[in-house]
Design a protein around this motif. Structure first.
Motif, PDB file in Angstrom:
ATOM      1  N   PRO A   1       0.832  -1.244   0.136  1.00  0.00           N
ATOM      2  CA  PRO A   1       0.080  -0.048  -0.072  1.00  0.00           C
ATOM      3  C   PRO A   1       0.985   1.333  -0.023  1.00  0.00           C
ATOM      4  CG  PRO A   1      -0.706  -1.517   1.702  1.00  0.00           C
ATOM      5  CD  PRO A   1       0.551  -2.007   1.250  1.00  0.00           C
ATOM      6  N   GLY A   2       0.222   2.470  -0.613  1.00  0.00           N
ATOM      7  CA  GLY A   2       1.175   3.409  -0.581  1.00  0.00           C
ATOM      8  C   GLY A   2       0.743   4.414   0.774  1.00  0.00           C
ATOM      9  N   ASN A   3       0.004   4.095   1.574  1.00  0.00           N
ATOM     10  CA  ASN A   3      -0.504   4.997   2.500  1.00  0.00           C
ATOM     11  C   ASN A   3      -0.653   4.114   3.807  1.00  0.00           C
ATOM     12  OD1 ASN A   3      -1.364   7.422   0.753  1.00  0.00           O
ATOM     13  ND2 ASN A   3      -2.586   5.713  -0.154  1.00  0.00           N
ATOM     14  N   LEU A   4      -0.011   4.562   4.681  1.00  0.00           N
ATOM     15  CA  LEU A   4       0.273   4.032   6.015  1.00  0.00           C
ATOM     16  C   LEU A   4      -0.192   4.553   7.106  1.00  0.00           C
ATOM     17  CD1 LEU A   4       1.104   1.161   7.333  1.00  0.00           C
ATOM     18  CD2 LEU A   4       3.410   2.439   7.514  1.00  0.00           C
ATOM     19  N   TRP A   5      -1.393   3.920   7.751  1.00  0.00           N
ATOM     20  CA  TRP A   5      -2.045   4.419   9.106  1.00  0.00           C
ATOM     21  C   TRP A   5      -1.248   3.692  10.298  1.00  0.00           C
ATOM     22  CZ3 TRP A   5      -8.001   4.011   9.724  1.00  0.00           C
ATOM     23  CH2 TRP A   5      -8.300   4.644  10.992  1.00  0.00           C
ATOM     24  N   TYR A   6      -0.655   4.277  11.004  1.00  0.00           N
ATOM     25  CA  TYR A   6       0.356   3.460  12.069  1.00  0.00           C
ATOM     26  C   TYR A   6      -0.553   3.773  13.410  1.00  0.00           C
ATOM     27  CZ  TYR A   6       3.233   7.549  12.513  1.00  0.00           C
ATOM     28  OH  TYR A   6       3.617   8.962  12.998  1.00  0.00           O
ATOM     29  N   ALA A   7      -0.543   2.672  14.324  1.00  0.00           N
ATOM     30  CA  ALA A   7      -1.009   2.654  15.584  1.00  0.00           C
ATOM     31  C   ALA A   7       0.416   2.774  16.611  1.00  0.00           C
ATOM     32  CB  ALA A   7      -1.816   1.466  15.881  1.00  0.00           C
ATOM     33  N   LEU A   8       0.421   4.083  17.210  1.00  0.00           N
ATOM     34  CA  LEU A   8       1.519   3.858  18.162  1.00  0.00           C
ATOM     35  C   LEU A   8       0.912   5.127  19.464  1.00  0.00           C
ATOM     36  CD1 LEU A   8       4.140   3.655  19.319  1.00  0.00           C
ATOM     37  CD2 LEU A   8       4.962   5.482  17.891  1.00  0.00           C
ATOM     38  N   TRP A   9       0.498   4.387  20.402  1.00  0.00           N
ATOM     39  CA  TRP A   9      -0.545   5.037  21.545  1.00  0.00           C
ATOM     40  C   TRP A   9       0.439   5.957  22.275  1.00  0.00           C
ATOM     41  CZ3 TRP A   9      -3.391  -0.019  22.148  1.00  0.00           C
ATOM     42  CH2 TRP A   9      -4.109  -0.262  21.089  1.00  0.00           C
ATOM     43  N   ASP A  10       1.111   7.078  21.881  1.00  0.00           N
ATOM     44  CA  ASP A  10       2.018   7.649  22.672  1.00  0.00           C
ATOM     45  C   ASP A  10       1.381   9.075  22.807  1.00  0.00           C
ATOM     46  OD1 ASP A  10       2.159   8.935  19.881  1.00  0.00           O
ATOM     47  OD2 ASP A  10       4.177   8.530  19.766  1.00  0.00           O
ATOM     48  N   GLN A  11       0.197   9.376  22.492  1.00  0.00           N
ATOM     49  CA  GLN A  11      -0.514  10.564  22.626  1.00  0.00           C
ATOM     50  C   GLN A  11       0.213  11.695  22.032  1.00  0.00           C
ATOM     51  OE1 GLN A  11      -2.361  11.350  26.578  1.00  0.00           O
ATOM     52  NE2 GLN A  11      -2.001   9.028  27.060  1.00  0.00           N
ATOM     53  N   GLN A  12       0.986  11.431  21.123  1.00  0.00           N
ATOM     54  CA  GLN A  12       1.538  12.693  20.301  1.00  0.00           C
ATOM     55  C   GLN A  12       0.842  12.872  18.838  1.00  0.00           C
ATOM     56  OE1 GLN A  12       5.783  13.037  20.026  1.00  0.00           O
ATOM     57  NE2 GLN A  12       5.884  11.292  21.197  1.00  0.00           N
ATOM     58  N   ASN A  13       0.374  13.985  18.597  1.00  0.00           N
ATOM     59  CA  ASN A  13      -0.590  14.448  17.571  1.00  0.00           C
ATOM     60  C   ASN A  13       0.312  14.651  16.642  1.00  0.00           C
ATOM     61  OD1 ASN A  13      -2.395  15.213  15.796  1.00  0.00           O
ATOM     62  ND2 ASN A  13      -2.696  17.216  17.019  1.00  0.00           N
ATOM     63  N   THR A  14       0.960  13.748  15.830  1.00  0.00           N
ATOM     64  CA  THR A  14       1.962  14.083  14.869  1.00  0.00           C
ATOM     65  C   THR A  14       2.025  12.884  13.813  1.00  0.00           C
ATOM     66  OG1 THR A  14       4.370  14.491  14.293  1.00  0.00           O
ATOM     67  CG2 THR A  14       3.970  13.026  16.285  1.00  0.00           C
ATOM     68  N   THR A  15       2.595  12.978  12.695  1.00  0.00           N
ATOM     69  CA  THR A  15       2.981  11.866  11.802  1.00  0.00           C
ATOM     70  C   THR A  15       4.299  11.799  11.437  1.00  0.00           C
ATOM     71  OG1 THR A  15       2.347  13.199   9.826  1.00  0.00           O
ATOM     72  CG2 THR A  15       0.503  12.053  10.660  1.00  0.00           C
ATOM     73  N   THR A  16       5.183  12.557  11.890  1.00  0.00           N
ATOM     74  CA  THR A  16       6.613  12.938  11.773  1.00  0.00           C
ATOM     75  C   THR A  16       7.403  12.737  12.917  1.00  0.00           C
ATOM     76  OG1 THR A  16       6.558  15.390  11.697  1.00  0.00           O
ATOM     77  CG2 THR A  16       6.293  14.384   9.782  1.00  0.00           C
ATOM     78  N   ALA A  17       7.306  13.147  13.996  1.00  0.00           N
ATOM     79  CA  ALA A  17       8.099  13.414  15.230  1.00  0.00           C
ATOM     80  C   ALA A  17       8.434  12.004  15.642  1.00  0.00           C
ATOM     81  CB  ALA A  17       7.612  14.206  16.151  1.00  0.00           C
ATOM     82  N   ASP A  18       7.471  11.133  15.584  1.00  0.00           N
ATOM     83  CA  ASP A  18       7.495   9.674  16.091  1.00  0.00           C
ATOM     84  C   ASP A  18       7.601   8.689  15.112  1.00  0.00           C
ATOM     85  OD1 ASP A  18       4.880   9.735  15.270  1.00  0.00           O
ATOM     86  OD2 ASP A  18       4.036   9.026  17.340  1.00  0.00           O
ATOM     87  N   TRP A  19       7.699   9.156  13.813  1.00  0.00           N
ATOM     88  CA  TRP A  19       7.677   8.059  12.718  1.00  0.00           C
ATOM     89  C   TRP A  19       8.788   7.193  12.990  1.00  0.00           C
ATOM     90  CZ3 TRP A  19       4.825   6.322   8.860  1.00  0.00           C
ATOM     91  CH2 TRP A  19       5.406   5.627   7.914  1.00  0.00           C
TER      92      TRP A  19
END
Length: 275
Positions: free
Chosen positions: A213-231
């Motif tokens: 797939p070309g789009n990834l929705w990752y579950a990481l329950w760290d309460q950080q509203n980001t798609t970059t800082a915890d990638w």
């Protein structure tokens, strides 16, 4: 995702046992199965999204349109879908779209053969490819019946499993590739929901990127509203508005007199095309 398929306890047990990177700008180009295919422009949403087991009523959705969330994930089908969907109709989709909501179609397909759960549909090492195609056709039919047009992204839900089990992991990747190929053949964008410890990691780090797939929705329950800082993977992977991050689960929230337990996601990825 809350208790949407597995119980919360079962999901944490499964997660505990779990042991095509896309370059910048390639997330869109990778969706096309052939050069002759004309793809509708991607509809991207960037902001907060929520998902909940049963799609809320149109009245609740209207009350919740306060600006905090801009998108909602809805469970369009799959034999492992955990809740009835009395509100989820083509009329509902049209109504909430007119309210300004962006929608994320989520399909709960077959789960891994080694997964510790009681899901009714489970792939095997021998039927993963054929089952992936069958389920993708069903996902497209369900999305289309709801008024979600070609060019929409459909996200395949894969819950945690033991990725160190080579046969199991290979079966999952075969299923995902087949599901993705079939979606793209019908001009629907391929998305994938999984966990950074297992199911998402398997896709993000696979050596063979073919038909992933070309789009990834990752579950990481760290309460950080980001798609970059915890990638956690290659920073060049899944760029070009191709990431979403589920960062909080089981959040009981009230808006406009309606209380709903939701999971929160930071979103920067394609959504359904409606209208």
């Amino acid at each position: 995702m809350s208790s949407h398929r597995l119980s919360k306890r079962s999901r944490h047990i499964a997660w505990a046992t779990a042991g095509v990177a896309v370059v910048a700008g390639a997330g869109l180009a990778a969706q096309a199965s052939s050069a002759a295919t004309v793809w509708p422009a991607q509809k991207t949403f960037t902001g907060r999204a929520f998902d909940t087991c049963t799609a809320p009523s149109a009245a609740a959705m209207k009350a919740w349109k306060t600006g905090f969330y801009g998108a909602a994930a809805v469970y369009i089908g799959g034999r492992n879908r955990g809740c009835a969907q009395p509100n989820l109709t083509a009329s509902w989709v049209k109504t909430v779209n007119s309210q300004g909501w962006k929608l994320v179609p989520l399909y709960v397909g077959a789960q891994p053969p080694c997964q510790k759960s009681a899901n009714p549909e489970r792939m095997t090492t021998t039927d993963a490819t054929s089952l992936g195609a069958t389920d993708a056709k069903d996902a497209v039919a369900k999305a289309s019946a709801l008024g979600m047009k070609p060019g929409s992204a459909v996200y395949l839900d894969m819950e945690p499993y033991d990725t160190t089990d080579k046969a199991c992991n290979n079966a999952v990747l075969s299923y995902v590739r087949s599901f993705t190929r079939t979606l793209r053949g019908k001009v629907y964008r391929a998305g994938y929901y999984g966990f950074t410890s297992s199911s998402a990691k398997a896709v993000a780090t696979a050596a063979d990127k073919t038909d992933l797939p070309g789009n990834l929705w990752y579950a990481l329950w760290d309460q950080q509203n980001t798609t970059t800082a915890d990638w956690p993977w290659d920073p060049k992977a899944f760029t070009g508005h191709s990431r979403a991050h589920q960062y909080m689960v089981n959040s009981k929230e009230s808006r406009g007199g309606y209380t709903i337990t939701v999971d929160r996601s930071a979103w920067d990825a394609p959504v359904a095309i409606v209208g």
